[in-house]
Motif scaffolding. Structure first.
Motif, short mmCIF file in Angstrom:
data_model
loop_
_atom_site.label_atom_id
_atom_site.label_comp_id
_atom_site.label_asym_id
_atom_site.label_seq_id
_atom_site.Cartn_x
_atom_site.Cartn_y
_atom_site.Cartn_z
N ARG A 107 0.87 -1.12 -0.01
CA ARG A 107 -0.10 0.15 0.25
C ARG A 107 0.91 1.17 0.03
NH1 ARG A 107 -5.45 -0.55 0.65
NH2 ARG A 107 -6.14 -2.40 1.33
N SER A 108 2.12 1.13 0.45
CA SER A 108 3.04 2.48 0.35
C SER A 108 2.96 2.97 -0.84
CB SER A 108 4.32 2.00 0.99
OG SER A 108 4.37 1.58 2.04
N PRO A 109 3.44 2.42 -2.16
CA PRO A 109 3.18 3.33 -3.31
C PRO A 109 1.92 3.93 -3.50
CG PRO A 109 4.42 1.19 -3.71
CD PRO A 109 3.74 1.20 -2.29
N LEU A 110 0.82 3.35 -3.13
CA LEU A 110 -0.50 3.97 -3.40
C LEU A 110 -0.65 5.29 -2.52
CD1 LEU A 110 -2.54 0.55 -3.42
CD2 LEU A 110 -1.76 1.76 -5.27
N HIS A 111 0.16 5.44 -1.60
CA HIS A 111 -0.18 6.77 -1.02
C HIS A 111 1.24 7.69 -1.06
CE1 HIS A 111 -3.60 5.37 1.17
NE2 HIS A 111 -2.90 4.05 1.10
N LEU A 112 1.99 7.46 -2.17
CA LEU A 112 2.87 8.11 -2.51
C LEU A 112 2.61 9.45 -3.47
CD1 LEU A 112 6.48 8.35 -2.29
CD2 LEU A 112 6.26 7.29 -4.49
N HIS A 113 2.92 10.69 -2.72
CA HIS A 113 2.47 11.92 -3.65
C HIS A 113 3.70 12.63 -3.77
CE1 HIS A 113 -1.85 11.65 -2.44
NE2 HIS A 113 -1.42 11.06 -1.25
N ILE A 114 3.69 13.58 -4.78
CA ILE A 114 4.69 14.18 -5.43
C ILE A 114 5.51 14.92 -4.29
CG2 ILE A 114 5.23 16.17 -7.23
CD1 ILE A 114 2.67 15.64 -8.73
N HIS A 115 4.73 15.58 -3.57
CA HIS A 115 5.50 16.22 -2.33
C HIS A 115 6.44 15.13 -1.38
CE1 HIS A 115 1.82 15.42 -0.20
NE2 HIS A 115 2.35 15.24 0.67
N ASP A 116 6.20 13.94 -1.59
CA ASP A 116 7.18 12.94 -0.86
C ASP A 116 8.29 12.55 -1.43
OD1 ASP A 116 5.02 12.81 1.32
OD2 ASP A 116 3.72 11.30 0.04
N ILE A 117 8.50 13.26 -2.59
CA ILE A 117 9.91 12.90 -3.34
C ILE A 117 10.80 14.13 -2.96
CG2 ILE A 117 11.09 12.80 -5.57
CD1 ILE A 117 8.41 11.75 -6.72
N ILE A 118 11.89 13.62 -2.47
CA ILE A 118 13.03 14.50 -1.95
C ILE A 118 14.14 14.57 -3.14
CG2 ILE A 118 14.60 15.40 -0.53
CD1 ILE A 118 11.57 13.57 0.75
N ARG A 119 14.35 15.60 -4.02
CA ARG A 119 15.17 15.33 -5.08
C ARG A 119 16.57 15.38 -4.66
NH1 ARG A 119 12.60 18.11 -10.38
NH2 ARG A 119 10.50 17.84 -10.04
N GLU A 120 16.73 16.18 -3.68
CA GLU A 120 18.20 16.66 -3.37
C GLU A 120 19.13 15.33 -2.69
OE1 GLU A 120 15.75 18.30 -2.45
OE2 GLU A 120 15.86 20.29 -3.68
N ASP A 121 18.10 14.60 -1.68
CA ASP A 121 18.78 13.49 -1.25
C ASP A 121 18.35 12.12 -1.92
OD1 ASP A 121 20.00 15.25 0.76
OD2 ASP A 121 18.47 15.13 1.99
N CYS A 122 17.54 12.19 -2.94
CA CYS A 122 17.16 11.23 -3.64
C CYS A 122 16.55 10.07 -2.79
CB CYS A 122 18.12 10.21 -4.29
SG CYS A 122 18.79 10.73 -5.90
#
Length: 377
Positions: free
Chosen positions: A216-231
């Motif tokens: 279920r984790s990817p189903l609740h993954l939103h754009i603001h949950d991606i931190i580009r600087e630290d990957c």
């Protein structure tokens, strides 16, 4: 000041003072209304202690509210538990409510619970990862959760908790065995070469391989949950907890390209979406698992799901970096030992990043730790 001095500020004097000429075994008479202590003259802290003791005595043997029915208590607990707990147990609580909804919470016995579990097993539809004890473990866990809150509320004594006395069926080890490298490649090949959205399915498999996340984790993954600087990704677990999981630069790039190619933030904030830009649901996973079983005989025999991919990744991390790092990699920080330094020396995100770097063969920004000059070689 002496304890026996007739000082009105002396608490001992107030308790034992008597009038001259009175006769009693201790030199006084039976206490009268005049000898009683005026609580208004006592210190504030002592007055609060007396009031607290009176409250305890008054509540002794009595619960805070009348014993509710099973239906009433399920509604009460459903409103306060975390979303993950509610999603996991709500179906099982409906089974309990249908069977005992109008009964008092303390009425069902251990024998009745056992019988309800057997009835539920006989009615439960087989799942792709089902075992001989299908449905039994989940229903028992749901009942234990419900009655554990009843203990907290003082409605049921732990020794009278019928749900505690029902044995949970052992979980088969087969569903947690790691896959081989060849089997992982075959699963990825099925995802990327079959189905109506190969790019999405391949991305889902890669996401589970790198993060060892739950379904279920990817189903609740939103754009603001991606931190580009630290990957890194901010993942939501089934329990509702959050954890920051490092990913490879390649996976990060694929996720960003996937978002841009399917409408960006204009259609939805959820990361995984179909060709129309709509968020994916559990049906996407059911479709993917069906194709695993259709194209791979061993996957059908072993009821393989993406959860087996999680176990495979964690098994690799445990063998290469130890159990502590594997628990951190999988989002579990439970510790049952007696090492009092565990909160200070337990593995963190930098250890997870080093394990990921070993798994993918790609540089991860956090793998060098907070002090690059002192990082492990």
């Amino acid at each position: 000041m002496s304890w026996n001095s007739p000082d009105p500020r002396n608490f001992h004097y107030h308790l034992h003072a008597h009038r001259p000429g009175d006769s009693s075994p201790l030199g006084g008479t039976e206490p009268t209304a005049e000898d009683s202590i005026n609580t208004d003259e006592l210190p504030e802290s002592l007055r609060q202690t007396i009031e607290r003791l009176e409250l305890i005595v008054h509540r002794g043997g009595h619960s805070r509210w009348p014993m509710p029915t099973v239906r009433e208590y399920i509604a009460r607990i459903s409103a306060i538990v975390p979303d993950g707990t509610r999603n996991t147990y709500s179906g099982y609580w409906r089974v309990v409510e249908q069977a005992w909804g109008d009964r008092r919470l303390n009425e069902p016995t251990t024998a009745e619970i056992t019988d309800l579990v057997k009835q539920h097993q006989s009615r439960a539809a087989p799942r792709i990862n089902a075992t001989q004890a299908r449905g039994a473990g989940g229903l028992i866990d749901a009942l234990r959760c419900l009655y554990r809150y009843a203990e907290y509320d003082g409605l049921i004594d732990p020794s009278d908790n019928s749900a505690r006395k029902v044995a949970r069926p052992p979980q088969t080890r087969r569903s947690k065995l790691p896959l081989s490298i060849e089997q992982l490649h075959e699963l990825a090949d099925v995802a990327e070469t079959t189905g109506n959205d190969r790019e999405l399915d391949g991305l889902i498999v890669r996401l589970h391989m790198e993060t060892a996340c739950h379904r279920r984790s990817p189903l609740h993954l939103h754009i603001h949950d991606i931190i580009r600087e630290d990957c890194t990704l901010r993942l939501r677990e089934e329990s509702g907890d959050l954890r920051w999981q490092p990913i490879s630069p390649t996976l990060l790039q694929h996720l960003l390209e996937h978002i841009d190619a399917r409408g960006g933030s204009r259609t939805t904030t959820q990361v995984l979406r179909d060709h129309t830009g709509q968020p994916v649901t559990d049906r996407r996973y059911d479709n993917l698992h069906s194709r695993f079983r259709k194209h791979l005989r061993w996957a059908a025999e072993q009821h393989v799901t993406v959860t087996r991919i999680r176990y495979t990744t964690l098994n690799y991390v445990e063998r290469q970096f130890g159990k502590a790092v594997s628990r951190a990699y999988g989002g579990s920080h439970r510790h049952t030992g007696r090492n009092t330094l565990f909160p200070y020396n337990r593995p963190g995100i930098y250890d997870v990043a080093r394990a990921l770097q070993s798994l993918t063969g790609e540089e991860q920004p956090l793998a060098h730790g907070p002090f690059p000059g002192l990082s492990e070689r």
